[in-house]
Design a protein around this motif. Structure first.
Motif, PDB file in Angstrom:
ATOM      1  N   VAL A 108       0.840  -1.201   0.000  1.00  0.00           N
ATOM      2  CA  VAL A 108       0.000   0.000   0.000  1.00  0.00           C
ATOM      3  C   VAL A 108       0.874   1.251   0.000  1.00  0.00           C
ATOM      4  O   VAL A 108       0.565   2.241  -0.675  1.00  0.00           O
ATOM      5  N   THR A 109       1.969   1.208   0.743  1.00  0.00           N
ATOM      6  CA  THR A 109       2.883   2.349   0.797  1.00  0.00           C
ATOM      7  C   THR A 109       3.424   2.683  -0.592  1.00  0.00           C
ATOM      8  O   THR A 109       3.404   3.842  -1.019  1.00  0.00           O
ATOM      9  N   PHE A 110       3.913   1.656  -1.290  1.00  0.00           N
ATOM     10  CA  PHE A 110       4.439   1.905  -2.636  1.00  0.00           C
ATOM     11  C   PHE A 110       3.342   2.397  -3.560  1.00  0.00           C
ATOM     12  O   PHE A 110       3.561   3.326  -4.346  1.00  0.00           O
ATOM     13  N   PHE A 111       2.173   1.792  -3.476  1.00  0.00           N
ATOM     14  CA  PHE A 111       1.061   2.193  -4.344  1.00  0.00           C
ATOM     15  C   PHE A 111       0.758   3.675  -4.162  1.00  0.00           C
ATOM     16  O   PHE A 111       0.633   4.418  -5.139  1.00  0.00           O
ATOM     17  N   ILE A 112       0.644   4.125  -2.917  1.00  0.00           N
ATOM     18  CA  ILE A 112       0.286   5.519  -2.641  1.00  0.00           C
ATOM     19  C   ILE A 112       1.366   6.467  -3.116  1.00  0.00           C
ATOM     20  O   ILE A 112       1.087   7.473  -3.793  1.00  0.00           O
ATOM     21  N   PHE A 113       2.619   6.170  -2.782  1.00  0.00           N
ATOM     22  CA  PHE A 113       3.711   7.068  -3.156  1.00  0.00           C
ATOM     23  C   PHE A 113       3.900   7.110  -4.668  1.00  0.00           C
ATOM     24  O   PHE A 113       4.087   8.192  -5.246  1.00  0.00           O
ATOM     25  N   ALA A 114       3.884   5.959  -5.321  1.00  0.00           N
ATOM     26  CA  ALA A 114       4.087   5.924  -6.771  1.00  0.00           C
ATOM     27  C   ALA A 114       2.985   6.674  -7.499  1.00  0.00           C
ATOM     28  O   ALA A 114       3.243   7.412  -8.474  1.00  0.00           O
ATOM     29  N   LEU A 115       1.759   6.529  -7.049  1.00  0.00           N
ATOM     30  CA  LEU A 115       0.642   7.242  -7.664  1.00  0.00           C
ATOM     31  C   LEU A 115       0.754   8.741  -7.415  1.00  0.00           C
ATOM     32  O   LEU A 115       0.570   9.553  -8.338  1.00  0.00           O
ATOM     33  N   ALA A 116       1.072   9.124  -6.176  1.00  0.00           N
ATOM     34  CA  ALA A 116       1.180  10.539  -5.834  1.00  0.00           C
ATOM     35  C   ALA A 116       2.291  11.228  -6.619  1.00  0.00           C
ATOM     36  O   ALA A 116       2.125  12.364  -7.093  1.00  0.00           O
TER      37      ALA A 116
END
Length: 267
Positions: A108-116
Motif C-alpha cells: 500500500v505504501t508503494f502504491f500511494i507514493f508511486a501514484l502521488a
C-alpha cells in the motif's frame, strides 16, 4: 563548543553547491517551458519512483529501473495531453499496481507514493502550461525558501521537535521559520502581480503542505531504516529527498487549482 558549531554547518558548502546546480537546471527548464520542462519533470518523477522502490525492496534495483522506465513512458505520453481525464488517471495506476503485486511488504505504501509522484509530476507540467512561468516560479520559490529558512532557523534556534517520532531533526523553530519565509515569498509576488493579500495566506498553506510531503518521505525512510532515498545528489541524498516537499506542495496546489477559484490569484 566551537567544534560542535562547526559540525552543525560542515555540510553547508556541499549542500549549497548541489543546491545551486539543481536550481540552475530547474529554473532554466521552467523558463524554457515546453518540452524542456516536461523532460525534467518526467526524469525526476521516474527517478523518485525508482528510489521509492529501492527503499522498500532494498535490492533488485534493475526491476525498479524497469518500473521507472514505465513511469517515464506513461508520463511522457500524458504530459502532451490537454487535461487530467479518466483515461490518464487509469494509466497512472499501472506502475503502482504492478509494484504492489511484486512487493512482499509495504504494498500500500508503494502504491500511494508511486501514484502521488506521478500525479504531482503531471500536475507541475500542466501548471506551467496552464498558468505560466510566474506562478510556477512562485510555487517552487515557496518550497525552496521554506526549506532554506527552515534549515537556518532550525540550526540557529533549535528548540522543541516538530514530530520527533517521524522526523527527529525537524524543530518547531524550523517549521515556523519556513512559514515566515513562505509568507515573504507571497508578499514579494503580491507586489508585482495582480494577486491580493490572500496570496500570503495561500503561500503559508502551501509551505505547510510541502513540509507534510517532507514528513511523509521521512516517515517512509524511518520505516525502511534508511538515511537517504539514494546517494545521487551530494549533500542532499536522492531526488526524493530533495523534491519530497515539492511533491506535497504540487499535490495541494493541483487540488486547489482544479477545485477552487482562488481569489486574488491569476488561476
Amino acid at each position: 563548543m566551537a567544534l560542535e558549531t562547526r559540525g552543525n554547518w560542515d555540510d553547508l558548502k556541499v549542500r549549497l553547491a548541489s543546491g545551486a546546480a539543481m536550481a540552475a537546471v530547474g529554473v532554466g527548464a521552467i523558463i524554457l517551458g515546453g518540452v524542456w520542462f516536461q523532460m525534467l519533470a518526467v526524469f525526476v518523477t521516474a527517478v523518485m519512483v525508482w528510489e521509492c522502490w529501492i527503499m522498500i525492496r532494498g535490492a533488485s534495483p534493475t526491476s525498479g529501473m524497469l518500473l521507472a522506465a514505465a513511469v517515464a513512458s506513461i508520463l511522457s505520453a500524458q504530459v502532451f495531453g490537454a487535461a487530467l481525464d479518466t483515461e490518464f488517471v487509469l494509466l497512472f495506476l499501472v506502475v503502482p499496481i504492478i509494484g504492489a503485486l511484486v512487493l512482499k511488504r509495504e504494498r500500500v505504501t508503494f502504491f500511494i507514493f508511486a501514484l502521488a509522484v506521478q500525479i504531482a509530476g503531471y500536475g507541475l507540467v500542466h501548471f506551467r502550461i496552464d498558468y505560466g512561468f510566474t506562478w510556477l516560479i512562485w510555487l517552487v520559490s515557496i518550497v525552496v525558501v521554506t526549506d532554506i529558512a527552515g534549515y537556518f532557523a532550525g540550526k540557529s534556534i533549535g528548540g522543541p521537535k516538530f514530530w520527533p517520532a517521524v522526523s527527529p531533526k525537524k524543530t518547531w523553530s524550523g517549521t515556523i521559520g519556513g512559514w515566515v519565509g513562505a509568507a515573504l515569498v507571497g508578499a514579494i509576488f503580491m507586489s508585482f502581480t495582480n494577486a491580493n493579500w490572500t496570496i500570503i495566506v495561500i503561500s503559508v498553506v502551501i509551505s505547510f503542505a510541502g513540509q507534510m510531503g517532507d514528513i511523509a518521505e521521512s516517515a517512509l525512510k524511518r520505516r525502511q531504516g534508511v538515511k537517504d532515498s539514494s546517494t545521487l545528489i551530494p549533500g542532499h541524498g536522492g531526488l526524493f529527498d530533495r523534491f519530497d516537499a515539492l511533491l506535497g506542495a504540487a499535490l495541494f496546489m493541483l487540488f486547489v487549482a482544479q477545485t477552487f477559484n482562488v481569489p486574488g490569484v491569476a488561476f
